[in-house]
Design a protein around this motif. Structure first.
Motif, PDB file in Angstrom:
ATOM      1  N   THR A 108     -61.492  53.364 -69.199  1.00 41.40           N
ATOM      2  CA  THR A 108     -60.599  53.625 -70.333  1.00 41.40           C
ATOM      3  C   THR A 108     -60.561  52.435 -71.277  1.00 41.40           C
ATOM      4  O   THR A 108     -60.579  52.601 -72.510  1.00 41.40           O
ATOM      5  CB  THR A 108     -59.183  53.929 -69.825  1.00 41.40           C
ATOM      6  OG1 THR A 108     -59.216  55.090 -68.992  1.00 41.40           O
ATOM      7  CG2 THR A 108     -58.223  54.172 -70.979  1.00 41.40           C
ATOM      8  N   SER A 119     -53.465  51.532 -75.852  1.00 47.61           N
ATOM      9  CA  SER A 119     -54.236  52.145 -74.762  1.00 47.61           C
ATOM     10  C   SER A 119     -55.014  51.100 -73.982  1.00 47.61           C
ATOM     11  O   SER A 119     -55.108  51.154 -72.748  1.00 47.61           O
ATOM     12  CB  SER A 119     -55.196  53.190 -75.334  1.00 47.61           C
ATOM     13  OG  SER A 119     -54.491  54.239 -75.955  1.00 47.61           O
ATOM     14  N   PHE A 131     -55.170  58.869 -69.354  1.00 48.39           N
ATOM     15  CA  PHE A 131     -56.602  58.617 -69.372  1.00 48.39           C
ATOM     16  C   PHE A 131     -57.121  58.112 -68.027  1.00 48.39           C
ATOM     17  O   PHE A 131     -58.256  58.403 -67.645  1.00 48.39           O
ATOM     18  CB  PHE A 131     -56.950  57.584 -70.455  1.00 48.39           C
ATOM     19  CG  PHE A 131     -56.642  58.023 -71.852  1.00 48.39           C
ATOM     20  CD1 PHE A 131     -56.649  59.367 -72.199  1.00 48.39           C
ATOM     21  CD2 PHE A 131     -56.328  57.093 -72.828  1.00 48.39           C
ATOM     22  CE1 PHE A 131     -56.350  59.779 -73.487  1.00 48.39           C
ATOM     23  CE2 PHE A 131     -56.038  57.493 -74.127  1.00 48.39           C
ATOM     24  CZ  PHE A 131     -56.047  58.842 -74.450  1.00 48.39           C
TER      25      PHE A 131
END
Length: 424
Positions: A144, A271, A337
Motif C-alpha cells: 500500500t 494513506s 487497503f
C-alpha cells in the motif's frame, strides 16, 4: 537498531522482486494515465464524452473479465502470468504512439486493462506465496505504501514529461517500465502447487465458468471473506457517491480549483502514513476489525466534511479543516487497503487465490460505476453537503455494526484444510 516491522517482509528475496516490479510499473502506469487524459482532453479536444469513454474502458474489463482471469491465474504458472501480462502491456502502450484518434486508443486501452485484470490476482497470489503468513499485514502495508507513493510520483512526473517532451516519450517510458518489471519478475521462483482443488480426474476438464462458480462458492462459504467483500463493496459505493462531487463542494466553499490537487495529495500522504503505521503495529488487531475501524473513522471524517460544506465556512479556515480531514481520510483508508488483501490471502488456499482475488473485486468495481449517478441524483435533490454527510453516516454505521458481529465470525481461523477446498 531494530528493523521497522513494515520492512521485515523484504527479508524474502521473492517479495523484494515483487515490490520492485510493482513500484516500477506503478510509476509507469500513472505516467500513462496522465498522458492519456491530457491527450484526449487537450490535444484531441474530445471533451467530457472522450474522458468518460476512457473511464469506461478502464473499468469494464475488471467486471467482465475478472471471473475468467481468476481461473486462468489459478490454472497457469504464476510467474508466466505476471511476465506475459507485463510484456503484453508494454507492447500495447507502445501502440498508443501510433494512435491519432480516440477509437484506436480506446481499443488498445481496453486490451491493456484486460491484461491488468489478469496481472492483479496473480500478484496478490504471489504475495501469499512469497512471505510467511505472519508477515502478510506488513507485506500488504508495504505494498500500500508503494502504491500511494507511485500515485504521487507518477502523476507529477507524467505532467512534467507530457509538457516537456510530449505524449510519445511518456508512452515509451511506460512501456520501458513494464519491460523492466517483466525482467525482474522473470527471476521469481514459486513452490510446486496443485493446479486443481481435488484429485478427481475430471477436474481438469471442468469449464472456466464452473471453476469460477467454485471460487464464488468458496467466498460465500467463508464468513470472514464474505463480510470483507461486502464491507469493501459498501465502502467503494459510498465513497464514489460523494467523491465525484468534490469540485462542486469546493465551489460551495469558495475555494479555487487547485485546492483539489492539495486534497488528493493530502489523502495520498495520509494513506502512506497510515500504511507505515499499520506495518509497524498492525499485527495487534485482526484484519477485519482493522477494516471496520478504518471504515467507521473515515465515515466520521466524511460526515464532518458534509457539515463543513453546509456551514458556510470559507477562506483559510475551510482550507485548513479540509486538508486535515482529507489527511485523516487517507490514514483511515489505509486500513481498508491493507486489511482487505490480507483477509483474502490468509483465508484462501493457493490453488484458489487467483479466483478469489479476481472475483472479490467484481462487486466493488460494479458499485464504483453505479455510485456517481446515485450521488449526482442525491446532490440534485438534497444538496452536495447532504451527500457527504449521509455517506459518512452510513460508512460509520456499517463499520461499527460489522465490528460487533460475534467474535467467532470476526476471528475465524484462516487455516483452510484441503478437505474444505476439495469440497468446494
Amino acid at each position: 537498531m531494530a528493523t521497522p516491522q513494515i520492512f521485515l517482509p523484504l527479508r524474502a528475496p521473492r517479495f523484494r522482486l515483487l515490490t520492485a516490479g510493482q513500484f516500477i510499473s506503478g510509476v509507469g502506469d500513472w505516467l500513462d494515465y496522465v498522458a492519456v487524459l491530457s491527450l484526449v482532453a487537450y490535444q484531441w479536444d474530445e471533451g467530457s464524452s472522450g474522458l468518460a469513454a476512457v473511464a469506461v474502458c478502464t473499468a469494464l474489463p475488471w467486471i467482465a473479465l475478472s471471473p475468467i482471469a481468476g481461473v486462468w491465474t489459478d490454472r497457469l504458472p504464476r510467474r508466466a502470468v505476471l511476465v506475459v501480462s507485463d510484456l503484453a502491456r508494454a507492447v500495447l502502450v507502445l501502440g498508443y504512439v501510433l494512435c491519432h484518434s480516440l477509437l484506436p486508443l480506446l481499443v488498445l486501452l481496453t486490451l491493456k486493462t484486460s491484461f491488468s485484470v489478469l496481472f492483479s490476482p496473480a500478484q496478490s497470489a504471489a504475495v501469499q506465496q512469497t512471505v510467511p503468513r505472519d508477515d502478510l499485514i506488513g507485506a500488504n502495508a508495504l505494498t500500500t505504501l508503494i502504491t500511494q507513493s507511485t500515485k504521487i510520483i507518477g502523476p507529477a512526473l507524467g505532467g512534467v514529461l507530457f509538457a516537456g517532451v510530449g505524449s510519445t516519450a511518456v508512452f515509451i517510458a511506460d512501456a520501458a517500465s513494464f519491460l523492466l518489471s517483466a525482467a525482474l519478475l522473470s527471476r521469481l521462483r514459486f513452490p510446486q502447487r496443485e493446479t486443481q482443488p481435488s484429485g478427481d480426474e475430471n477436474e481438469g476438464k471442468r469449464s472456466v465458468w464452473s471453476e469460477a462458480v467454485a471460487g464464488l462458492a468458496f467466498i460465500a462459504g467463508r464468513h470472514v471473506l464474505l463480510i470483507a467483500v461486502l464491507v469493501m463493496g459498501s465502502t467503494v459505493f459510498l465513497v464514489f457517491a460523494f467523491d465525484t462531487l468534490t469540485p462542486l463542494a469546493l465551489r460551495k466553499l469558495h475555494l479555487s480549483p487547485e485546492m483539489l490537487g492539495y486534497m488528493i495529495g493530502a489523502v495520498g500522504l495520509g494513506s502512506a502514513v497510515g500504511a507505515a503505521a499499520i506495518g509497524q503495529w498492525g499485527k495487534r488487531i485482526s484484519p477485519l476489525r482493522l477494516m471496520c475501524l478504518a471504515q467507521a473513522c473515515a465515515g466520521i471524517l466524511v460526515a464532518s466534511t458534509g457539515l463543513l460544506i453546509t456551514s458556510q465556512t470559507y477562506g483559510m479556515t475551510a482550507k485548513v479543516i479540509l486538508s486535515v480531514t482529507m489527511f485523516g481520510i487517507g490514514v483511515s483508508a489505509s486500513g481498508l487497503f491493507v486489511g482487505y488483501p490480507t483477509i483474502l490471502q490468509s483465508q484462501t488456499p493457493p490453488e484458489l487465490m487467483g479466483r478469489v482475488a479476481a472475483l472479490s473485486g467484481v462487486i466493488p468495481t460494479t458499485l464504483q460505476l453505479i455510485a456517481p449517478a446515485a450521488g449526482a441524483g442525491m446532490s440534485a435533490a438534497f444538496g452536495t453537503g447532504a451527500v457527504f454527510t449521509v455517506s459518512g453516516v452510513f460508512l460509520t454505521t456499517i463499520g461499527i455494526a460489522v465490528m460487533f458481529l460475534p467474535a467467532s465470525r470476526m476471528d475465524a481461523s484462516a487455516e483452510t484444510s484441503s478437505r474444505e477446498v476439495k469440497a468446494t
